[in-house]
Design a protein around this motif. Structure first.
Motif, short mmCIF file in Angstrom:
data_model
loop_
_atom_site.label_atom_id
_atom_site.label_comp_id
_atom_site.label_asym_id
_atom_site.label_seq_id
_atom_site.Cartn_x
_atom_site.Cartn_y
_atom_site.Cartn_z
N ARG A 1 7.87 2.92 9.18
CA ARG A 1 6.82 2.98 8.16
C ARG A 1 6.35 4.41 7.97
O ARG A 1 6.19 4.89 6.85
N ASP A 2 6.14 5.12 9.09
CA ASP A 2 5.67 6.50 8.98
C ASP A 2 6.69 7.37 8.27
O ASP A 2 6.32 8.26 7.48
N LEU A 3 7.96 7.12 8.52
CA LEU A 3 8.99 7.89 7.83
C LEU A 3 9.03 7.55 6.34
O LEU A 3 9.22 8.43 5.50
N ARG A 4 8.85 6.27 6.00
CA ARG A 4 8.80 5.90 4.57
C ARG A 4 7.68 6.64 3.88
O ARG A 4 7.83 7.15 2.76
N ILE A 5 6.51 6.68 4.53
CA ILE A 5 5.36 7.36 3.93
C ILE A 5 5.65 8.85 3.81
O ILE A 5 5.33 9.48 2.81
N LEU A 6 6.30 9.42 4.82
CA LEU A 6 6.66 10.82 4.77
C LEU A 6 7.58 11.11 3.60
O LEU A 6 7.39 12.09 2.86
N VAL A 7 8.58 10.25 3.43
CA VAL A 7 9.53 10.42 2.33
C VAL A 7 8.78 10.45 1.00
O VAL A 7 9.01 11.31 0.14
N SER B 1 0.82 -1.21 0.00
CA SER B 1 0.00 0.00 0.00
C SER B 1 0.85 1.26 0.00
O SER B 1 0.37 2.34 -0.32
N GLU B 2 2.12 1.14 0.35
CA GLU B 2 2.98 2.32 0.36
C GLU B 2 3.54 2.63 -1.01
O GLU B 2 3.94 3.75 -1.27
#
Lengths: 658, 144, 157
Positions: free
Chosen positions: B68-74, B30-31
Motif C-alpha cells: 500500500r505504501d508503495l502504491r501511494i508512493l507511486v 482513498s488511494e
C-alpha cells in the motif's frame, strides 16, 4: 493403534515396492514367467497397503488425534468434517502420501486392465512403476513421515489455513495428482518399451488410454485450481504464472504433445523418438514440479513450508530417474527409427508442428520459472520473472498452434493438400476475421490483441466443426447417410472434436476476462448504488454473522438490470478464530456473457464499506470449455478400440475389460 | 523434545500463514487519484512492481502494508510529474531488479529473453533437417 | 549448494551509494526526527524496528549494549506502527538505544533504504554512503565478527 498400523503398512509398502521394482524386471530379461507374473500381485498389494496407510492417516485427522504431529499442525476440532478430511492432503507429508497412493493406484490399474499387454512389457511397466514407488516411499519414510507422534499431545491443533477450507481447494490436489502422477504410467511404458527394444504402433495404442486419463485429470485439476483462485482470491484473477502453477502447467503442455505424438506413432509408425522423449519429459516435469513446491527454493503462493534436505532428496530422485531414462533413450537410438515417411504438409506434419510448438512453450515456461533460482544459486543477483514475461512469450507461441489446429485435422496422412483444406476452411477464416474486426470496432478499439484472441477462438471453433461436418459429409450426401456416419464415428473422434471446441471456448473466455474486465472500487453505505456495464449494484445492508469456525461481515447486494433482471449477491469478509487470518468470499453470479462479482471490504469510520464490484466477461466459458476438454478425454477413453489388444487372435478375458 | 515441538508449532504456523496471500483488497478507494489518466498510469506501473513482502504478487494485487505504501508512493511521484520510467527507476534504485515483475533486458537476463527464440530456432532447424533427410532418403529409394 | 538460500532475502541495491533523500518526523516524546543529511560527519548504524516485531525485541538488548558503551550512534526507524503511541511505549518499556528516532508509518524511510522486513540494519559512513546491510536481527556473533569491524574500519576513513 491405528496410526501404528498405518505406519507399519507404509513400511511394508516400501518392501513390496522393492520386490515389484526388481523381480519382474529381471524376469522380463530372463524370460522367467513366474517372476514376471509377480508384478501384478505386487502392484495390487502395494495399493492395498498404501490405502491402509492413507486410511489410517485420514482416521487420525477425522478423530482429531492430536498426538499425531501432522494433525496437531494442520487441524482443529472446530473444523468442519469435509476440511478435516481434506486437511489430510493440505500439507506436505499427507500430500506426499497421496502422491504415492495414486502412483500405486495407477500401478494396480495396469495390473488389472493390462491383460492385453505383452507379458514382458507388462512386467517391465510394473517394474518401473515399482521402482518409482520405492524411491518416493524412501523419501517419505526418511524425510516426510506423516505418522510422527507429538508427545505430549496438545488439546487442540493449529487449524488448517483458512484459504484451504474450501470445497474447490479440497478436491484440487487429488485431481491434480491423478493427472501428473498419471504421467508416471506413460513414463513407465516408455522406459519399458526402451528396455524391450520395441516401440511400435501396438505400444502406442496401449499407452494411449493412460495418457488420456492422466491428461484429462490434469486438465481438470488445473481448471479447478484456477476456478478456486477466481472465486476465492477476491478480484477475479485466475492465473498468475506462479511457479507452482507453472509446475502443473508444464507437464500439461508436454502431456498434450505426448497425446498427439502417440497418435502419429500409432497410425503411421513415425515420430518414435519424439513420443518417447515426451513421455520421459512429461513425468520429469511432474517430478520437477514436486521438487519446486517442496524444497523451499522458490517464492510462491503455494509453497509448502519445507526445507532444503527434502529438496535435495527429490532433486536426487529426479536426476537419477530422468538421467537413466535419457541414458537408456540414447542407447536405444537405433530402435527409435520409424518407418513412416511423410510430407511436411500432412496430418503428421501438422502434429509434428504441434509437438514442436508445445515443446518450445514448455521449455520457455521452464526457463522463466527456473531463471530466478538459477541466477540466485550462481550468486548472480536476484531477478523476478512474473506474469508480464510469461504472457509476452507464451501468447505468440500459441497463435500459430491454434491456427494449425484448425487445418491439421483436415489434412490427409502422409501427404495432405493444403489448398483443398484451406478452401474448406474459408467459412471459418471469414467468420474469425469478421468477428475479430467487429469486436475490435464495437467493444474497445484499444485492445487489438484481445480482438485477435477472439478471432483465434472463433477460427478454432468453426474449423473444428467444419472438420466434423466434412467427416460426416454434412449437406453433401443425403441426411440419412450423414446420420449413419454420425452413429459410426469412433468415440475418439468425438473426443477430439469436443476437446478442440472446448479449448476454443476457453480461449474466448480467457481473452475476454483478461482484456475487458470492468472494475469499480469505492466506499458504499447501505442504500448506495453503483452502475457497471449496465448492471445496477445496490448495497442493501451489512450484517455480522457467525460461522462454524469464523466470524464474518456479510454484505448483501441487489443487482438489477432493466426490468427483468433482479438478483441478490452475498459477499463476506471472514476472520477465522484460530489463525486470525482474514479471507474474502466474493458474491458471484454467472451469466452467459459474464460474471457479476462483488467483494465487501473493511468499514470506514463513517458507516461506509469499501466495496469492489466487477463485471468479468465470458468467465464461465473458461470453465465450460475446460470441462468439455475433460469430457472429450473421457469419451476418447471409453473408445472400445483401446481395449482390444494388438495381437488380434488373442481373446480378451471376460469380454470388455475396462 | 517438548521445546522442539513447540518451536516447530510456531514455525509451521508462522510459515503457513505466510504461505498464502492475505485477502486481496489491494487498491483502496482513498488511494485513487482524481486524475483518471494518472490513476491509470499508476495502476499500470503497480502491476509491474512486485510486492516484496508477499509471495509472487504485484503491489496492485496485494493488501500488505508495504504494498500500500508503495502504491501511494507511486501516485505521489506521478503527481510530482515523473514519467513512468522515472517512477519505476525510483523504486528499482532502492530495491534492485527483483522488484520488477517483468525482468529487465540486461546482460544477465539475455538468456531469459532470448531463450524462447533460441528454442524455436533450434526446433525449426531440426524440422528442416528432418524433412530434408526424409526427402533425400525418398530420392534414394526412387533411384534404386 | 544454493538450495539453502532464502529466495526472499534481498541483497541491497544501495550498497556503496549515498542514502537517498528522505525526512522522518520524530516519534511522540522526541524533539527531533532525522533525514539523510544527518549522516554526514560520523559513522551511523541505522536500525529499522517496530513494536509489532518479535525479532526486534530479541535484538534490542544488543542495541542497548552498543548504546551504553557508545560504540556507534544508532538511528532508529520506527516502521509501520498502528498508532503513534505504540513505538514510544515500547521504547519506554524496553529502553531506548537510539540517538534519534524517526516515525515512519508510511514507509518513506524504509523505502529509502530498500527495507522489506524488520529488523534490518545498515551502516552509513561519514560521507552518508551506505556500506553494509543486514536483514534480520544482529546476533552477538554477527556484531563481533562482522559489524563492529566494519564500524571500526569506517571510523578510520
Amino acid at each position: 493403534m491405528i496410526v501404528e498400523i498405518g505406519h507399519f503398512a507404509l513400511v511394508m509398502a516400501l518392501c513390496i515396492s522393492a520386490v515389484q521394482a526388481t523381480l519382474p524386471l529381471f524376469g522380463a530379461n530372463t524370460n522367467n514367467r513366474a517372476w514376471m507374473a509377480l508384478g501384478s500381485p505386487a502392484a495390487l498389494l502395494q495399493l492395498l497397503l498404501l490405502a491402509i496407510a492413507f486410511a489410517a492417516l485420514t482416521h487420525a485427522f477425522v478423530t482429531s488425534d492430536f498426538s499425531v504431529n501432522l494433525v496437531a499442525n494442520n487441524s482443529h476440532t472446530l473444523k468442519p468434517m469435509l476440511y478435516k478430511v481434506s486437511g489430510v492432503w493440505g500439507n506436505h507429508e499427507g500430500s506426499m502420501l497421496m502422491w504415492v497412493l495414486i502412483l500405486a493406484i495407477y500401478g494396480a490399474a495396469v495390473a488389472i486392465w493390462g491383460n492385453n499387454l505383452r507379458p514382458t512389457l507388462k512386467a517391465r511397466v510394473l517394474g518401473i512403476q515399482g521402482l518409482l514407488g520405492f524411491g518416493f516411499l524412501l523419501f517419505i519414510i526418511f524425510t516426510s513421515n506423516p505418522f510422527e507422534r507429538l508427545i505430549p499431545a496438545p488439546i487442540n491443533g493449529q487449524d488448517l489455513n483458512p484459504l484451504l477450507q474450501d470445497p474447490g481447494l479440497a478436491f484440487h490436489p487429488p485431481l491434480l495428482y491423478l493427472g501428473y502422477v498419471g504421467f508416471s504410467t506413460t513414463f513407465s511404458f516408455a522406459i519399458a518399451a526402451l528396455l524391450e527394444g520395441r516401440i511400435d504402433p501396438a505400444w502406442a495404442r496401449w499407452v494411449r488410454p493412460w495418457t488420456l486419463a492422466a491428461w484429462g485429470f490434469l486438465t481438470g485439476g488445473i481448471a479447478l485450481g484456477s476456478w478456486w483462485a477466481y472465486y476465492e482470491l477476491g478480484w477475479g484473477g485466475w492465473w498468475f504464472w506462479d511457479p507452482v502453477e507453472n509446475a502443473s502447467f508444464m507437464p500439461w503442455l508436454a502431456g498434450t504433445a505426448l497425446l498427439h505424438s502417440a497418435i502419429v506413432l500409432e497410425k503411421r509408425d513415425s515420430l518414435k523418438s519424439w513420443t518417447i522423449f515426451l513421455a520421459i519429459i512429461a513425468f520429469a516435469l511432474s517430478m520437477l514440479g514436486t521438487f519446486l513446491v517442496r524444497s523451499g527454493v522458490i517464492t510462491s503462493v503455494h509453497a509448502f513450508a519445507s526445507d532444503p534436505t527434502r529438496g535435495v532428496f527429490i532433486l536426487g530422485l529426479l536426476v537419477v530417474s530422468v538421467g537413466s531414462a535419457f541414458a537408456l533413450f540414447a542407447w536405444r537410438g537405433p530402435v527409435l527409427r520409424g518407418s513412416g515417411v511423410f510430407h511436411p504438409i500432412s496430418r503428421e506434419g501438422g502434429l509434428l508442428m504441434n509437438n514442436f510448438l508445445l515443446s518450445v512453450a514448455a521449455a520457455s515456461v521452464l526457463l522463466g520459472t527456473l531463471y530466478p533460482l538459477f541466477l540466485d544459486v550462481l550468486d548472480l543477483g536476484k531477478v523476478s520473472v512474473g506474469a508480464p514475461y510469461f504472457n509476452s512469450v507464451f501468447v505468440p507461441l500459441m497463435t500459430p498452434l491454434i491456427l494449425i489446429m484448425g487445418i491439421g485435422p483436415l489434412l490427409n496422412w502422409k501427404r495432405g493438400d493444403a489448398i483443398i483444406a484451406l478452401q474448406k476452411l474459408k467459412i471459418a477464416a471469414a467468420i474469425a476475421s469478421i468477428g475479430a474486426v467487429t469486436i475490435w470496432f464495437v467493444i474497445d478499439k484499444a485492445t487489438v490483441l484481445a480482438a485477435f484472441g477472439i478471432g483465434l477462438a472463433l477460427w478454432l471453433l468453426i474449423s473444428t466443426l467444419t472438420e466434423l461436418a466434412n467427416r460426416i459429409q454434412l449437406f453433401r450426401i443425403p441426411f440419412f447417410d450423414t446420420w449413419r456416419r454420425i452413429r459410426h464415428q469412433p468415440r475418439s473422434s468425438w473426443g477430439m472434436t469436443l476437446a478442440h471446441a472446448g479449448l476454443a471456448l476457453a480461449i474466448a473466455g480467457m481473452t475476454a476476462s483478461s482484456a475487458w474486465r470492468v472494475e469499480a472500487i469505492q466506499t458504499m453505505k447501505p442504500g448506495d448504488s453503483v452502475i457497471i456495464s449496465g448492471f445496477n449494484f445496490t448495497l442493501r445492508n451489512v450484517q455480522n454473522i457467525k460461522g462454524p469456525n469464523y466470524l464474518a461481515s456479510r454484505g448483501v447486494f441487489d443487482v438489477r438490470r432493466k426490468q427483468s433482471f433482479n438478483i441478490t449477491l452475498e459477499a463476506e469478509k471472514r476472520i477465522y478464530a484460530v489463525s486470525r487470518q482474514p479471507t474474502t468470499e466474493a458474491g458471484i453470479y454467472s451469466t452467459f456473457l459474464g460474471d457479476l462479482y462483488a467483494v465487501i471490504g473493511d468499514p470506514d469510520a463513517k458507516g461506509g464499506f469499501i466495496t469492489r464490484l466487477y463485471f468479468n466477461p465470458l468467465v464461465s466459458w473458461m470453465w465450460v470449455g475446460t470441462f468439455l476438454m475433460v469430457l472429450g478425454a473421457g469419451i476418447s477413453l471409453s473408445d472400445r478400440r483401446h481395449r482390444v489388444g494388438a495381437s488380434a487372435g488373442r481373446k480378451v478375458p471376460g469380454g470388455v475389460t475396462a | 523434545m517438548k521445546f522442539t515441538s513447540l518451536a516447530l508449532f510456531f514455525i509451521v504456523v508462522a510459515l503457513s500463514t505466510t504461505s498464502f496471500p492475505p485477502a486481496t483488497y489491494a487498491v483502496d478507494p482513498s488511494e485513487i487519484l482524481d486524475n483518471p489518466l494518472l490513476e491509470k498510469r499508476a495502476r499500470h506501473i503497480s502491476k509491474d512492481l512486485r510486492c516484496l513482502v508477499c509471495q509472487n504478487q504485484s503491489i496492485d494485487d496485494s493488501d500488505a502494508n508495504l504494498a500500500r505504501d508503495l502504491r501511494i508512493l507511486v501516485r505521489e511521484r506521478l503527481i510530482m510529474g515523473d514519467t513512468d520510467y522515472q517512477v519505476i527507476d525510483y523504486v528499482v534504485s532502492r530495491y534492485g531488479d527483483f522488484v520488477l515483475l517483468r525482468p529487465p533486458v540486461k546482460a544477465i537476463t539475455a538468456l531469459l529473453w532470448l531463450g524462447p527464440l533460441i528454442f524455436a530456432l533450434i526446433g525449426v532447424f531440426s524440422l528442416i533437417r528432418y524433412f530434408w533427410r526424409q526427402t533425400a532418403a525418398a530420392k534414394n529409394e526412387d533411384e534404386i | 549448494m544454493g538450495l539453502g538460500r532464502n529466495p526472499q532475502e534481498l541483497p541491497s541495491a544501495l550498497i556503496n551509494t549515498p542514502v537517498p533523500t528522505f525526512q522522518l518526523p520524530p516519534i511522540k516524546g522526541q524533539k527531533k526526527g532525522f533525514s539523510n543529511l544527518d549522516f554526514l560527519g560520523q559513522v551511523t548504524l541505522v536500525n529499522v524496528f517496530g513494536s509489532w516485531c518479535e525479532a526486534c525485541r530479541l535484538e534490542h538488548d544488543l542495541l542497548m549494549n552498543i548504546s551504553k558503551k557508545k560504540l556507534v550512534p544508532i538511528f532508529g526507524i520506527d516502521w509501520q506502527e498502528p498508532n503513534p503511541m505504540a513505538g514510544p511505549a515500547w521504547l519506554k518499556r524496553h529502553g531506548n538505544p537510539y540517538t534519534l528516532v524517526g516515525n515512519d508509518p508510511k514507509s518513506r524511510g524504509a523505502i529509502a533504504f530498500g527495507v522489506t522486513k524488520a529488523p534490518e540494519s545498515f551502516l552509513i559512513d561519514k560521507t552518508g554512503v551506505i556500506r553494509f546491510k543486514h536483514t534480520g536481527r544482529i546476533t552477538k556473533a554477527l556484531w563481533n565478527e562482522t559489524v563492529w569491524p566494519i564500524v571500526q574500519e569506517l571510523k578510520m576513513q
